[in-house]
Design an enzyme around this catalytic site. Structure first.
Site, short mmCIF file in Angstrom:
data_model
loop_
_atom_site.label_atom_id
_atom_site.label_comp_id
_atom_site.label_asym_id
_atom_site.label_seq_id
_atom_site.Cartn_x
_atom_site.Cartn_y
_atom_site.Cartn_z
N GLY A 112 0.82 -1.20 0.00
CA GLY A 112 0.00 0.00 0.00
C GLY A 112 0.85 1.24 0.00
N PRO A 113 0.26 2.37 -0.36
CA PRO A 113 1.01 3.63 -0.34
C PRO A 113 1.40 4.03 1.07
CG PRO A 113 -1.32 4.02 -0.78
CD PRO A 113 -1.12 2.55 -0.82
N HIS B 197 -9.51 29.72 -12.02
CA HIS B 197 -9.70 28.29 -11.77
C HIS B 197 -11.12 28.01 -11.28
CE1 HIS B 197 -5.66 26.95 -12.50
NE2 HIS B 197 -5.12 27.72 -11.56
N GLY C 139 1.55 5.65 4.65
CA GLY C 139 0.56 6.23 5.54
C GLY C 139 -0.74 5.48 5.63
N THR C 140 -0.86 4.30 5.02
CA THR C 140 -2.12 3.58 5.03
C THR C 140 -2.23 2.59 6.19
OG1 THR C 140 -1.15 2.05 3.42
CG2 THR C 140 -2.55 3.81 2.56
N THR D 254 2.49 -0.60 9.05
CA THR D 254 3.21 -0.86 10.29
C THR D 254 2.27 -0.89 11.48
OG1 THR D 254 5.14 0.27 9.32
CG2 THR D 254 5.15 -0.08 11.70
N HIS E 219 -6.00 34.80 -10.82
CA HIS E 219 -5.58 33.45 -11.23
C HIS E 219 -6.45 32.40 -10.54
CE1 HIS E 219 -2.46 30.43 -12.42
NE2 HIS E 219 -2.97 29.79 -11.36
N GLU E 220 -6.62 32.53 -9.24
CA GLU E 220 -7.38 31.52 -8.50
C GLU E 220 -8.87 31.58 -8.83
OE1 GLU E 220 -5.90 29.23 -7.03
OE2 GLU E 220 -3.90 30.12 -7.06
#
Length: 665
Positions: free
Chosen positions: A211-212, A437, A214-215, A218, A433-434
Site C-alpha cells: 500500500g502507499p 480556476h 501512511g495507510t 506498520t 488566477h485563483e
C-alpha cells in the site's frame, strides 16, 4: 555482548560507589582529634607529676594505643602513645611505682576494640588494591568485549516482543477491514490451530502488506503483535544490508534461528524492498551483498526445512520491484492491499483518532470525512493532531470547525505564510488566477464543486483553489479529463484576459496539463487519431527504485502525431476556459475584487457571489488596472487595448483580439 557489557559497566560503577562510601565512613567514625602524640616515658612522667599535685588521671588502653586524660573535667588535655602487642601496661606502672589498683592516683581502663572499626580499617588498607584490581578487570573485559563484538557482527538485530503488553490492538486500526480480517485469521490460527488442522488447512508462511505510505501497514503489524500472544520479532529490511558481503545472510540465519527457538512466532520485516529487490538488476552482479541476503531469505522461508511455525509479515510500498521468487506461494502466500480509505473508512479512522480529543457539538465526523478525500490514515491522524495544537494555541477547551479547516489546509498545502510581503499587483494577479480556476470549475459539468479559494501563501504556493469531490473516484472518463484540463488552465487564461500577459504562477498548471494530455494519448487510448495503443516503454532500473528513462518504440511520424494530438487537447482545453471566462468576465472581476479584500472565500460564499446580480458598469474593469502605466481606470476616458502577447495559442476566430472588452456577438 551488549547485555554483558552493560552489566559490567553497571557493576564497576556500583563498586566505585561502595568504595567511596567506605572511605566516607572511615572519616566519619574516626574523626580528627586534638590528642597530643607523645612517647610512653612522657606519659609516665606526667602521671607522677599529677599524682604529686593530688590530681587523679585516667589511662585508657585500646588498639595498641594508650591515652592519658590529665584531670576529670571534659576539657582536660589528653596525651597518646603507640605501643606494640607485647607491651604490658601493668608491669610498666609497677616498675615506675605508680599505684593503679586503688584508683587513688590513676584510673586504669581497658577499651574493647570495635568490630566495625576493625573491618573499616581493614577495608581502608585494602582500598588501593581493590581499585587496582577493579581497573585491571575492567580493561580485560573491554578487550574481550571488542573481540566478542567482532564475532557478533553477523547477529540479528531484531527486537522481540513477547505479546504480554498489548499497547496496540485491532481496535486501534480502522479503515482497512479486509486486511484486518486476513490478519485476525492468522492470529486465530496461532491461538486455535486445531480448528484449521481438522480441515487439513496449513498456516500461511508469509503475508505481504502492500500500500502507499501512511495507510497503516506498520500499525496493523503492531496490532498483530499485541493480539497474537506469541513472540513477535520486528526488523527493518535495511538492517540486513551491510558493507561486508555475507553479513546480511548471517543476520537472516540468526533471525530465523531465534524465531525457530521461540516458535510459534511472527517475524515482521518492514520496508522489505530494501533487501528484496529483483536480482540481476544491481551494480554488483550476482555477488552483490543484497542479493546474497535475498537468497538466504528465500531459503529460510521455503527451503528444505519446512516444519517451522514461523510466519513472516512484510510491508512495502513498492511491490513492483520485488523479486518474483519472493512473491510466489510458499513464501508470501497472501498479498494484502491497504489502499487509501473511502468515506466510510475515513469515518472509522476519525472515530479512532478523536478519542481523547474534545470536539465541539456542531462537528460531525461525516462532514469531516467528506472534506478529506484522498487522505490516508496517517494524514487524518496528523490532521486531528494539528487541530488540537491550534485549539491549545488559541486557549480553547474544545476543537472547533475553524481549527479543523485550518488543519486541513496545513496538511494539504502547508502552514500559512501571512507574514509574506507581496505587492498589490502580485496579490491581484494571484486573486484573478485563483478565481479563474474556480469559475471554470463552477461552470463545467464534469468538475467537482468549489470548496475554498484563497490567496494566502502556503508552502510553495502563492494561493490555491480547493475542489471537494462529492464521491470517491477510482475511474476517470475522457470528458472528466477534458474539463479538468480546462479547469487547470483557468488561472493562466484569467491572467491573459485581465492583464494581457501571463506570469510564472501557471508553470505547475501547464506542466500537469501537458502530462495528463500526453497520458491521454499514449496510455489511456483517448485519442481517436492515435487509437487504443500504448506508446513508449519505460525502462525501470529497479536498483534505483524509479523510472529512469523511456524507450521510444514508435516512429518519428508517430511521435509527431502524438505531439499534435497533445497540442490539440491542450488547445481545446484552453479555448474552453477562454470562452467561459470571457463570457463571465464581469463575475471574474467582481469575485476577484472580493477575494483581494477577504483573502479567502469559502464554497457557499463563492456560490452566492456567482449567483449575485451583476452591475456591468461597476465591474467593467479591475481596480488594479488604475495603477498600471498607460491604462487609465474605468470611467476616466477611453481605455486602450492591451496588446496580444506573442503566444503559441491560436485564439478561436469568434473571439476578438482585444482582451479588455466583453465577447462580441
Amino acid at each position: 555482548m551488549t547485555n554483558n557489557g552493560k552489566w559490567l559497566r553497571t557493576s564497576f560503577f556500583w563498586l566505585l560507589i561502595t568504595l567511596v562510601i567506605v572511605v566516607i565512613a572511615i572519616f566519619i567514625f574516626h574523626p580528627a582529634s586534638d590528642i597530643k602524640q607523645v612517647n610512653v616515658s612522657t606519659i609516665l612522667n606526667d602521671i607522677k607529676a599529677d599524682s604529686g599535685k593530688g590530681q587523679k588521671d585516667t589511662l585508657n588502653v585500646a588498639n595498641n594505643t594508650i591515652t592519658l586524660t590529665r584531670g576529670a573535667n571534659d576539657s582536660a588535655p589528653k596525651e597518646a602513645a603507640t605501643v606494640n602487642d607485647s607491651f604490658d601496661i601493668t608491669r610498666v606502672l609497677k616498675d615506675n611505682g605508680i599505684d593503679y589498683s586503688s584508683n587513688s592516683q590513676l584510673v586504669l581502663q581497658y577499651e574493647t576494640p570495635s568490630a566495625l572499626w576493625s573491618w573499616l580499617s581493614a577495608l581502608g588498607g585494602l582500598l588501593p588494591f581493590l581499585l587496582l584490581g577493579g581497573l585491571l578487570i575492567f580493561m580485560m573485559r573491554q578487550a574481550q568485549g571488542s573481540n566478542n563484538q567482532a564475532l557478533s557482527f553477523g547477529k540479528s538485530r531484531a527486537r522481540m516482543f513477547t505479546g504480554n503488553k498489548s499497547s496496540v490492538t485491532f481496535a486501534d486500526v480502522a479503515g482497512v477491514e479486509e486486511a484486518k480480517q486476513e490478519l485476525e485469521e492468522i492470529v486465530e490460527f496461532l491461538k486455535f490451530p486445531e480448528k484449521f488442522v481438522a480441515l487439513g488447512a496449513r498456516i500461511p508462511k508469509g503475508l505481504l502488506l502492500v500500500g502507499p505510505p501512511g495507510t497503516g501497514k506498520t500499525l496493523i503489524s503492531r496490532a498483530v503483535a499485541g493480539e497474537a500472544g506469541v513472540p513477535f520479532f520486528s526488523i527493518s529490511g535495511s538492517e540486513f544490508v551491510e558493507m561486508f558481503v555475507g553479513v546480511g545472510a548471517s543476520r537472516v540465519r540468526d533471525l530465523f534461528n531465534q524465531a525457530k527457538r521461540n516458535s510459534p512466532c511472527i517475524v515482521f520485516v518492514d520496508e522489505i524492498d530494501a533487501v528484496g529487490r529483483q536480482r540481476g538488476a544491481g551494480l554488483g552482479g550476482s555477488h552483490d551483498e543484497r542479493e546474497q541476503t535475498l537468497n538466504q531469505i528465500l531459503v529460510e522461508m521455503d527451503g528444505f526445512d519446512t516444519n517451522t511455525n514461523v510466519i513472516v509479515i512484510a510491508a512495502t510500498n513498492r511491490p513492483d520491484v520485488l523479486d518474483p521468487a519472493l512473491l510466489r506461494p510458499g513464501r508470501f502466500d497472501r498479498q494484502i492491499v491497504l489502499d487509501r480509505p473511502d468515506i466510510r473508512g475515513r469515518i472509522a479512522i476519525l472515530q479512532v483518532h478523536t478519542k481523547g480529543k474534545p470536539l465541539e457539538a456542531s462537528i460531525t465526523l461525516d462532514t469531516l470525512a467528506k472534506q478529506t478525500p484522498g487522505f490516508s490514515g496517517a494524514d487524518l491522524s496528523n490532521l486531528l493532531n494539528e487541530a488540537a495544537i491550534l485549539a491549545a494555541r488559541r486557549n480553547k477547551r474544545k476543537i472547533g470547525m475553524s481549527e479543523l479547516e485550518e488543519a486541513i489546509d496545513r496538511v494539504v498545502a502547508g502552514p500559512a505564510r501571512k507574514s509574506r510581503i507581496i505587492s498589490e499587483r502580485e496579490k491581484a494577479i494571484t486573486a484573478y488566477h485563483e478565481i479563474g480556476h474556480a469559475l471554470v470549475a463552477r461552470v463545467l459539468p464534469n468538475t467537482d464543486p468549489v470548496h475554498k479559494v484563497s490567496i494566502v501563501a502556503r508552502g510553495q504556493a502563492g494561493g490555491f483553489t480547493m475542489l471537494l469531490p462529492t464521491e470517491d473516484r477510482y475511474l476517470w472518463s475522457k470528458p472528466q479529463f477534458e474539463d479538468t484540463l480546462a479547469y487547470a488552465l483557468g488561472g493562466h487564461v484569467a491572467e491573459l484576459i485581465i492583464f494581457g500577459e501571463v506570469t510564472t504562477g501557471s508553470s505547475n498548471d501547464i506542466e500537469r496539463v501537458t502530462k495528463v494530455a500526453r497520458s491521454m494519448v499514449t496510455e489511456y487510448g483517448m485519442s481517436s487519431r492515435i487509437g487504443p495503443i500504448a506508446l513508449g516503454h519505460k525502462d525501470e532500473l529497479v536498483f534505483l527504485g524509479r523510472d529512469f528513462g523511456e524507450q521510444r518504440n514508435y516512429s518519428e511520424q508517430t511521435a509527431r502525431e502524438i505531439d499534435e494530438e497533445v497540442r490539440r487537447i491542450v488547445q481545446e482545453a484552453f479555448d474552453k476556459a477562454y470562452n467561459i471566462l470571457l463570457q463571465h468576465k464581469t463575475r471574474l472581476i467582481m469575485i476577484s475584487e472580493r477575494l483581494i479584500k477577504e483573502e479567502t472565500l469559502e464554497g457557499p460564499l463563492f456560490e452566492s457571489l456567482f449567483n449575485q446580480q451583476l452591475n456591468d458598469a461597476q465591474f467593467e474593469s479591475p481596480s488594479i488596472l488604475a495603477g498600471m502605466p498607460g491604462v487609465p481606470a474605468a470611467g476616466m476616458g477611453e481605455q486602450k487595448s492591451l496588446p496580444l502577447p506573442k503566444s503559441a495559442y491560436q485564439l478561436p476566430p469568434q473571439f476578438p483580439q482585444s482582451y479588455n472588452g466583453e465577447a462580441s456577438a
